[in-house]
Design an enzyme around this catalytic site. Sequence first.
Site, PDB file in Angstrom:
ATOM      1  CD  GLU A  56      -6.704  -5.795 -14.223  1.00  0.00           C
ATOM      2  OE1 GLU A  56      -5.620  -5.316 -13.874  1.00  0.00           O
ATOM      3  OE2 GLU A  56      -7.729  -5.792 -13.509  1.00  0.00           O
ATOM      4  NE  ARG A  65       1.016  -5.987 -10.210  1.00  0.00           N
ATOM      5  CZ  ARG A  65      -0.056  -5.227 -10.378  1.00  0.00           C
ATOM      6  NH1 ARG A  65      -1.167  -5.743 -10.896  1.00  0.00           N
ATOM      7  NH2 ARG A  65      -0.051  -3.965 -10.076  1.00  0.00           N
ATOM      8  CG  ASN A  81       0.738  -2.960 -14.099  1.00  0.00           C
ATOM      9  OD1 ASN A  81       1.499  -2.683 -15.023  1.00  0.00           O
ATOM     10  ND2 ASN A  81       0.167  -2.038 -13.342  1.00  0.00           N
ATOM     11  CG  ASP A  82      -3.214  -7.755 -12.252  1.00  0.00           C
ATOM     12  OD1 ASP A  82      -2.504  -8.470 -11.522  1.00  0.00           O
ATOM     13  OD2 ASP A  82      -3.903  -6.814 -11.828  1.00  0.00           O
ATOM     14  CG  HIS A 110      -1.713  -1.222   1.347  1.00  0.00           C
ATOM     15  ND1 HIS A 110      -2.309  -1.620   2.510  1.00  0.00           N
ATOM     16  CD2 HIS A 110      -1.991  -2.165   0.436  1.00  0.00           C
ATOM     17  CE1 HIS A 110      -2.923  -2.759   2.304  1.00  0.00           C
ATOM     18  NE2 HIS A 110      -2.746  -3.117   1.066  1.00  0.00           N
ATOM     19  NE  ARG A 124      -8.608  -0.611 -10.649  1.00  0.00           N
ATOM     20  CZ  ARG A 124      -7.340  -0.975 -10.601  1.00  0.00           C
ATOM     21  NH1 ARG A 124      -6.794  -1.567 -11.651  1.00  0.00           N
ATOM     22  NH2 ARG A 124      -6.616  -0.737  -9.548  1.00  0.00           N
ATOM     23  NE  ARG A 174      -3.563   1.261 -10.076  1.00  0.00           N
ATOM     24  CZ  ARG A 174      -2.593   1.625 -10.912  1.00  0.00           C
ATOM     25  NH1 ARG A 174      -2.229   2.885 -11.005  1.00  0.00           N
ATOM     26  NH2 ARG A 174      -2.000   0.725 -11.667  1.00  0.00           N
ATOM     27  CB  CYS A 227      -4.691   1.745 -17.942  1.00  0.00           C
ATOM     28  SG  CYS A 227      -5.546   0.340 -17.248  1.00  0.00           S
TER      29      CYS A 227
END
Length: 747
Positions: free
Chosen positions: A605, A639, A628-629, A363, A506, A470, A676
Amino acid sequence: MPERTESESRKLLRRLRDVLAVPGKGQDRLDAITHLIADSMGTEVCSIYLFRDEDTLELCATEGLKKAAVHQTRMKLGEGLVGRVARTGQPVNTANAPAEKGFRYMPETGEEIFSSFLGVPIQRVGEKLGVLVVQSRTGRLFSEDEVYAVEVVAMVLAEMTELGAFTGDDGAMRALHKQPAMFRGATGQEGAAEGRVWLHEPRVVVTNPVADDPLTEIDRIRGAVGELRVSIEDLLEAEELDKEQKQVLEAYRMFAQSRGWLRRMEEDIMRGLSAEAAVEKEQSAARARMEQVPDAYLRERLQDLDDLSNRLLRILTGQGADTGAQMPDNPVLVARNIGPAELLDYGRKLKGVVLEEGSVGSHAAIVARALAIPLVIHAARITGEALNGDHILVDGDQGIVHLRPEETVARAFRDKIAMQAEAQKRYASLRGLPAQAKCGTTIHLHMNAGLMADLPSLEGSGAEGVGLFRTELQFLIRNKMPQRAELAALYARVMDAAGGRRVAFRTLDIGSDKVLPYMKPNDEPNPAMGWRALRVGLDKPGVLRMQVQALIRAANGRPLTIMFPFVTEHGEFAEARGHVLREIHREKSLGHRVPERLEIGAMCETPSLAFAPQAFFELTDFVSIGGNDLKQFFFAADRENERVRRRYDTLNLSFLAFLEQIVARCAVSDTPLSFCGEDAGRPIEALALAALGIGTLSMRPASVGPVKALIRRVDLTEARAVIDRARAEGAESARPALMDWLAAQPE
Ligand code: PEP
Ligand code: MG
């Protein structure tokens, strides 16, 4: 324990303190100490070995070995018995040193005639400083009490070292916390920063390691442990504890109640240590064990004990987290770890963040990224080295930190920052221009955001809109579920700040690495592939519906874009979309204004969505590739895992072929497609994505300029031809061919 030993060790400590009280050169003091210890212990030899650098120990003072060896004899960490003590942080006690495994004979010291050897680490809460050795000719094991006495002395030496008692220009010992130090960590967030250290939790400084009156010290330690126990009980009684928090506190309680812990500290005090020094001695021992224990559970418990010791030290010394120190200008936060809310409290004041722990997806890293603060993670041992106000350079691109740098290093670093600033100026001049390539194609550049504080970048970067907002950050930084009205107000402010530009909200993407502090943690064996994101939203639709209501109310008639994370199959998307349509209907019937235009899209994703039925591509208003995913699942490379996360190139031609398939699927149904993930903000990667036909890229605001500058320089059809050629030639990745081609392009 015999009273004689107790008073012997107290006497020894008092003599030691007298030696240290006399002003003198560092080397003279070290010499006096070795003499004193050998004399008190009745051994022929006492030597002090100190670290010269991270893995070299040097004989710095001796009584009994050849004086000529002082500052000459050196050994590597782990080498010989002294090196073994240093590496393990554990004493070595042997009656026959030459017969010990790993014994190293050092002729220059005349050591071979000494059979018995006792070496104990000189360490201060895990920070290794050196080794204290006593040796004698008669082959005997040192008694438990003798080992104990030497350990206590080593502890005091460590404390005095910290206070600079042995430093000087006479070869004695390098001044602690004064030398330049470099830390190699990992990138949490790119960027460079220069500033001054601000420790999140400043070190407790113990200035009185030796105490005269053990009874007073015992009263103090008992009082402090009592206070600690009460504070843990209070915490345990507090409401709203989840199972995990409770377990941690119960472990704390167990340690705090442990008779062994208090007894050991009382014994240390009886031998002459102050209450604070006794706590630190136990803490050092726990840290040394922590490094040796392979079992993760046990390591965590030792970590608990470490935290508890810190609390106890703060009670004893009255040094709270708030020491009254002034935050320096250009603060760079240095911490073992930090929570997202705490990091947000510091906000944009910080120039950089350096953590000993952390992970790319933690986080804190997400917040640092949202705040665009350079972040280096895994900077091992930096909290032990850094002091408030130290000069520090953070190279987030390389994951390197320079503490108290030499001027030459600082100059090179500043040159790098200046070059980056120069480039930023160039990018700023492009702000009003489109990302139009030489071939005439225009790529739409959007930015990723997650906080209200990101919105001003929309203006500054020249992004056309927010391609990914996000929303989970708002959930992560609170300690309870946010209310609908709160969220609606926040989303409305985001839309206001965007001034009519499109913001793709999102819906909550939690699970995997993002665990809400107020949600029951699921002990999943593989959380990245577990109950996360839309899966949670569909199984427990209450939060999803609340979020959608907040968005509809925030829009208050304005256009609204909603995007679902981690859609894996058509049915999931259809179901989620159904929730939104039902909420629109409901809000309308309640008299709220509904969006004049509504877009509902899906993030791709997981590879499966690329193979979804045509109906999916027709139903969704857009697809945004969460690279990323998608990449982690395509290559089966976590990742979050430093070992594998960079192993596969985004420009790997298999991956590009897969992305092309998604482009083709979207083309059939005319479904707008964007990308993205982080790769969209890396210029070469962005160029390749654009060349494959992805018309919209969403990235960190700071990347918009560099990506735009590159796209404007090139012809995308040529770039596409380069990729195709690389594939035809059987290359693994398109990167080398693209780089060669780019080098030949005019500026
Ligand atoms: C992604 O996976 O590429 C993405 C944009 O989402 P996140 O990084 O938040 O998982
Ligand atoms: Mg994702």
